[in-house]
Scaffold this active site. Structure first.
Site, mmCIF file in Angstrom:
data_model
loop_
_atom_site.group_PDB
_atom_site.id
_atom_site.type_symbol
_atom_site.label_atom_id
_atom_site.label_comp_id
_atom_site.label_asym_id
_atom_site.label_seq_id
_atom_site.Cartn_x
_atom_site.Cartn_y
_atom_site.Cartn_z
ATOM 1 N N TYR A 41 -140.144 -32.292 -45.534
ATOM 2 C CA TYR A 41 -140.479 -31.409 -46.662
ATOM 3 C C TYR A 41 -139.263 -30.563 -47.043
ATOM 4 O O TYR A 41 -138.902 -30.449 -48.219
ATOM 5 C CB TYR A 41 -141.644 -30.515 -46.270
ATOM 6 C CG TYR A 41 -141.974 -29.409 -47.242
ATOM 7 C CD1 TYR A 41 -142.931 -29.586 -48.241
ATOM 8 C CD2 TYR A 41 -141.347 -28.169 -47.150
ATOM 9 C CE1 TYR A 41 -143.243 -28.562 -49.132
ATOM 10 C CE2 TYR A 41 -141.648 -27.140 -48.039
ATOM 11 C CZ TYR A 41 -142.592 -27.341 -49.017
ATOM 12 O OH TYR A 41 -142.896 -26.323 -49.900
ATOM 13 N N ASP A 65 -136.479 -30.901 -50.517
ATOM 14 C CA ASP A 65 -136.171 -29.820 -51.454
ATOM 15 C C ASP A 65 -134.724 -29.870 -51.937
ATOM 16 O O ASP A 65 -134.431 -29.498 -53.070
ATOM 17 C CB ASP A 65 -136.447 -28.458 -50.805
ATOM 18 C CG ASP A 65 -137.904 -28.057 -50.905
ATOM 19 O OD1 ASP A 65 -138.670 -28.776 -51.581
ATOM 20 O OD2 ASP A 65 -138.293 -27.041 -50.316
#
Length: 236
Positions: A151, A155
């Site tokens: 995750y 980004d």
């Protein structure tokens, strides 16, 4: 791309060596401030065209290496909606990075969506739907899971790609000078990320309904509260 986790000085030195000579990196941070006044840096993510790295400042003292990398104005740092990231890095590094490329600003000059979120922009421009399951995670907890790392890595992985697309559009539409003008305002006032004392009363619910004398009292208490919160590093 699977992100690499940097948890030691040796790994950080190797990363800096591989980044030697780059002029553009994507940057993001994960932090925690639910119970503190100052944000607590938990992770710094870096990406280039071939590298995605998650640097863990809780595992080793990363400050000197991050200062070398992030305070180098010959390297443009790509952020999305950079204000919170710059604040977190300001408190960790002692100063905020310069040479910022904010993809939210770039997109605002290209579309009507002036405050678009990162996930929405990635979906609009790259057709990729990001996993949002870790949005509310406590990034200070260790060990970090593979899902958290992916995750966090995503980004910056997609952020690096976004910059290329948005910059091409700005160039084609002749709006790059607009972007540079807006970007120059990001750190115009030598921002130290402190709340202006004269505006602290606005943080008190219902203050706008008070008379002048009551407002003076509220303002005095708000200033005292702010100073105490800073001293104790507690939320207001």
């Amino acid at each position: 791309m699977k992100p690499e986790l940097i948890v030691s000085t040796g790994m950080m030195e190797d990363l800096l060596e591989r980044l030697r000579g780059v002029t553009l990196i994507a940057v993001d941070t994960e932090f925690f401030r639910e119970t503190t006044y100052y944000p607590q840096l938990a992770l710094v993510q870096i990406a280039t065209a071939s590298i995605v790295a998650c640097i863990d400042p809780l595992a080793f003292d990363a400050k000197a290496a991050l200062r070398e990398l992030l305070l180098d104005d010959s390297i443009t740092k790509i952020f999305h909606s950079c204000s919170q990231d710059l604040e977190v890095l300001f408190y960790y590094l002692g100063e905020a990075p310069g040479a910022i490329y904010d993809t939210q600003i770039a997109n605002a000059l290209l579309t009507e969506h002036h405050q678009i979120g990162y996930a929405s922009l990635v979906e609009d421009e790259l057709g990729k739907v990001l996993d949002k399951s870790q949005t509310r995670t406590n990034w200070l907890q260790r060990p970090l899971t593979q899902k958290q790392l992916q995750y966090a890595g995503d980004d910056v992985f997609y952020l690096y790609q976004l910059q290329n697309l948005l910059d091409d559009k700005l160039q084609r539409l002749g709006r790059k000078s607009w972007f540079e003008e807006e970007s120059s305002k990001l750190l115009d006032d030598s921002n130290n990320f402190q709340v202006a004392e004269e505006h602290l009363w606005r943080r008190v619910k219902g203050a706008t309904r008070l008379n002048r004398k009551q407002l003076a009292t509220v303002q005095a208490i708000a200033v005292w509260r702010e100073a105490l919160a800073q001293k104790k590093d507690k939320t207001r």
